[in-house]
Design a protein around this motif. Structure first.
Motif, PDB file in Angstrom:
ATOM      1  N   GLU A  37     -27.072  69.749  45.632  1.00 27.07           N
ATOM      2  CA  GLU A  37     -26.446  69.223  46.841  1.00 27.07           C
ATOM      3  C   GLU A  37     -27.406  68.281  47.572  1.00 27.07           C
ATOM      4  O   GLU A  37     -27.032  67.174  47.974  1.00 27.07           O
ATOM      5  CB  GLU A  37     -26.040  70.376  47.766  1.00 27.07           C
ATOM      6  N   ALA A  38     -28.650  68.712  47.730  1.00 23.69           N
ATOM      7  CA  ALA A  38     -29.643  67.887  48.426  1.00 23.69           C
ATOM      8  C   ALA A  38     -29.927  66.604  47.646  1.00 23.69           C
ATOM      9  O   ALA A  38     -30.053  65.532  48.235  1.00 23.69           O
ATOM     10  CB  ALA A  38     -30.934  68.682  48.635  1.00 23.69           C
ATOM     11  N   MET A  39     -30.009  66.706  46.339  1.00 25.37           N
ATOM     12  CA  MET A  39     -30.303  65.538  45.503  1.00 25.37           C
ATOM     13  C   MET A  39     -29.176  64.511  45.549  1.00 25.37           C
ATOM     14  O   MET A  39     -29.412  63.330  45.322  1.00 25.37           O
ATOM     15  CB  MET A  39     -30.533  65.966  44.051  1.00 25.37           C
ATOM     16  N   SER A  40     -27.970  64.946  45.853  1.00 22.99           N
ATOM     17  CA  SER A  40     -26.835  64.026  45.862  1.00 22.99           C
ATOM     18  C   SER A  40     -26.670  63.291  47.193  1.00 22.99           C
ATOM     19  O   SER A  40     -25.824  62.405  47.298  1.00 22.99           O
ATOM     20  CB  SER A  40     -25.545  64.794  45.530  1.00 22.99           C
ATOM     21  N   GLN A  41     -27.465  63.629  48.189  1.00 26.40           N
ATOM     22  CA  GLN A  41     -27.369  62.986  49.501  1.00 26.40           C
ATOM     23  C   GLN A  41     -28.052  61.621  49.454  1.00 26.40           C
ATOM     24  O   GLN A  41     -29.261  61.547  49.253  1.00 26.40           O
ATOM     25  CB  GLN A  41     -28.021  63.860  50.579  1.00 26.40           C
ATOM     26  N   PRO A  42     -27.303  60.535  49.669  1.00 25.73           N
ATOM     27  CA  PRO A  42     -27.892  59.199  49.532  1.00 25.73           C
ATOM     28  C   PRO A  42     -28.892  58.824  50.619  1.00 25.73           C
ATOM     29  O   PRO A  42     -29.701  57.922  50.427  1.00 25.73           O
ATOM     30  CB  PRO A  42     -26.671  58.274  49.572  1.00 25.73           C
TER      31      PRO A  42
END
Length: 101
Positions: A37-42
């Motif tokens: 989830e954190a990695m997908s935040q642009p």
């Protein structure tokens, strides 16, 4: 770009006190889900993680996380040479380099 942190309540507390607003609280059971989830935040440019929590990730996800450039994942409490390489790759300059090197 924002700085974010992921980890258990105790780990993220210090970052919250330092003013980090993007916090992902995770335990052993949901760590991989929260990491993805954190990695997908642009808008996250740097993601601080507790180095020992990386053991909660599958091999494939751990490889993806450690090779990520956006966001740069910075393990805290791990090997300093790894941090040096992450910073160097993220900004293109070796901040740790002394005049002797």
């Amino acid at each position: 770009m924002e700085i974010a942190v992921i980890g258990n309540d105790e780990f993220v507390l210090g970052f919250r006190l330092a003013g980090i607003r993007r916090v992902f609280v995770a335990d052993k059971d949901n760590y991989q889900e929260k990491m993805l989830e954190a990695m997908s935040q642009p808008n996250i440019g740097i993601l601080a993680v507790d180095a020992k929590d990386l053991d909660n990730l599958s091999f494939a996800v751990r490889h993806k996380v450690m090779d990520s450039i956006q966001p740069v994942v910075v393990p805290v409490g791990g090997d300093q040479s790894d941090l040096r390489e992450k910073v160097k790759r993220a900004i293109g300059v070796d901040l740790y380099k002394s005049e002797d090197e």
